[in-house]
Design a protein around this motif. Sequence first.
Motif, PDB file in Angstrom:
ATOM      1  N   SER A  41       0.800  -1.225   0.000  1.00  0.00           N
ATOM      2  CA  SER A  41       0.000   0.000   0.000  1.00  0.00           C
ATOM      3  C   SER A  41       0.831   1.273   0.000  1.00  0.00           C
ATOM      4  O   SER A  41       0.328   2.336  -0.364  1.00  0.00           O
ATOM      5  N   SER A  44       1.378   3.627  -3.353  1.00  0.00           N
ATOM      6  CA  SER A  44       0.743   2.974  -4.495  1.00  0.00           C
ATOM      7  C   SER A  44      -0.740   3.312  -4.568  1.00  0.00           C
ATOM      8  O   SER A  44      -1.389   3.517  -3.542  1.00  0.00           O
ATOM      9  N   HIS A  45      -1.266   3.348  -5.776  1.00  0.00           N
ATOM     10  CA  HIS A  45      -2.699   3.511  -5.940  1.00  0.00           C
ATOM     11  C   HIS A  45      -3.379   2.213  -5.520  1.00  0.00           C
ATOM     12  O   HIS A  45      -2.816   1.127  -5.662  1.00  0.00           O
ATOM     13  N   TYR A  46      -4.602   2.326  -4.994  1.00  0.00           N
ATOM     14  CA  TYR A  46      -5.268   1.147  -4.452  1.00  0.00           C
ATOM     15  C   TYR A  46      -5.468   0.052  -5.489  1.00  0.00           C
ATOM     16  O   TYR A  46      -5.486  -1.138  -5.163  1.00  0.00           O
ATOM     17  N   ASN A  47      -5.631   0.429  -6.777  1.00  0.00           N
ATOM     18  CA  ASN A  47      -5.794  -0.596  -7.806  1.00  0.00           C
ATOM     19  C   ASN A  47      -4.551  -1.468  -7.939  1.00  0.00           C
ATOM     20  O   ASN A  47      -4.634  -2.663  -8.222  1.00  0.00           O
ATOM     21  N   SER A  48      -3.394  -0.861  -7.756  1.00  0.00           N
ATOM     22  CA  SER A  48      -2.139  -1.602  -7.824  1.00  0.00           C
ATOM     23  C   SER A  48      -2.067  -2.640  -6.713  1.00  0.00           C
ATOM     24  O   SER A  48      -1.634  -3.778  -6.926  1.00  0.00           O
ATOM     25  N   SER A 222     -10.787  10.610  -0.541  1.00  0.00           N
ATOM     26  CA  SER A 222     -10.380  10.073  -1.841  1.00  0.00           C
ATOM     27  C   SER A 222     -11.479  10.221  -2.896  1.00  0.00           C
ATOM     28  O   SER A 222     -11.342   9.729  -4.012  1.00  0.00           O
ATOM     29  N   ARG A 244      -5.529   0.871   0.624  1.00  0.00           N
ATOM     30  CA  ARG A 244      -5.143   2.273   0.704  1.00  0.00           C
ATOM     31  C   ARG A 244      -3.670   2.525   0.452  1.00  0.00           C
ATOM     32  O   ARG A 244      -2.824   1.703   0.749  1.00  0.00           O
ATOM     33  N   GLU A 245      -3.424   3.708  -0.070  1.00  0.00           N
ATOM     34  CA  GLU A 245      -2.046   4.113  -0.250  1.00  0.00           C
ATOM     35  C   GLU A 245      -1.597   4.808   1.016  1.00  0.00           C
ATOM     36  O   GLU A 245      -2.253   5.713   1.529  1.00  0.00           O
TER      37      GLU A 245
END
Length: 249
Positions: A41, A44-48, A222, A244-245
Motif C-alpha cells: 500500500s 501505491s494507488h489502491y488498484n495496484s 479520496s 489504501r495508499e
Amino acid sequence: MSENVHRLLVAWEALGNPDRWFRPEGYHQGLTLCIIDAIQSTGSHYNSVRKVVGRYREYRGDAAITDGTTELLATFDALGGVEPWAREIGNQRPASTRKGAALKAAVIQQVARNLHDDGVRTTGDLQVRGALEPNNEALRLATKKLWTGVEAQSSGVTWHYALMLAGLPGVKADRMVLRFVSRALNGVEVSPEYAASLVRDAAKLMGVSATDLDHAIWRKESGRPVSVDPEDEQQPVLEESDGREAGNR
C-alpha cells in the motif's frame, strides 16, 4: 472533551449516518494477505494493491484466504526467491524512493520471516500480539519492532494497517486522514500519532469503531461515496480491503 476533538466531531457530521457507512472487512483469517496488502500500500494507488493481492490469490487458489507466514514463505521458495516472486505475484516496485531500495517483495519476505521465526504465523497470533492491552504492552512493542525494523517500515504506518486488516480496531494515519484532521483544525498540521489519537477519541464519543471511522474519512478524502445510497435497501457494503495508499513518510 478537548477543543480539537470537538472540532473533529463537527467536521465528521459531513460523513453522514455511521449505520450506512461502507466498512472494510479486511483479511481476518489470512495473515499473508494482511502482510501483502499493508506493505504494497505504501506510495501505491489502491488498484495496484488489489492487483498484487489478486495475483497471490490466483497463485494459491482457495487456500490464499487462510494462508499464514508458513505458506507465504513457501511461495518465495517455490518461485525461486524475491525477484521471481516479484515478477509472478508482486509488481517489482521498490519499497521506497531511496536509490538502491529493496523491492517490496523483499520487504514482504523479510517481515514474514521475522514474524514467523518469533511464532507469529496466523492472524490469531497477530491479534494476540497487537492487542492494545496494558498487560500486553511489552510483547506488542517487541512484535511491532519485528515489522518496523525492516527496510522502509520504520514509520509504523504499515504495521498499524496490518493490524486493522487482521481485525484489530485502529487508525491508519495516512495522508488522507492527516488532510481531513488538519482541515478540521483550521489548517493546523498534526503528526500521524496525534491525528490517530484524535480519531480514536472521536470514535469513542461517536460510539463507532475507530477502524470504521478511519475508513469513512479515507473514502471521503479520496472522493469515494462514504455511505450506501439511502434508497438502496441493502446493508452497508463490506469491502474486502480498502487497498489504501499509505503515502511516503
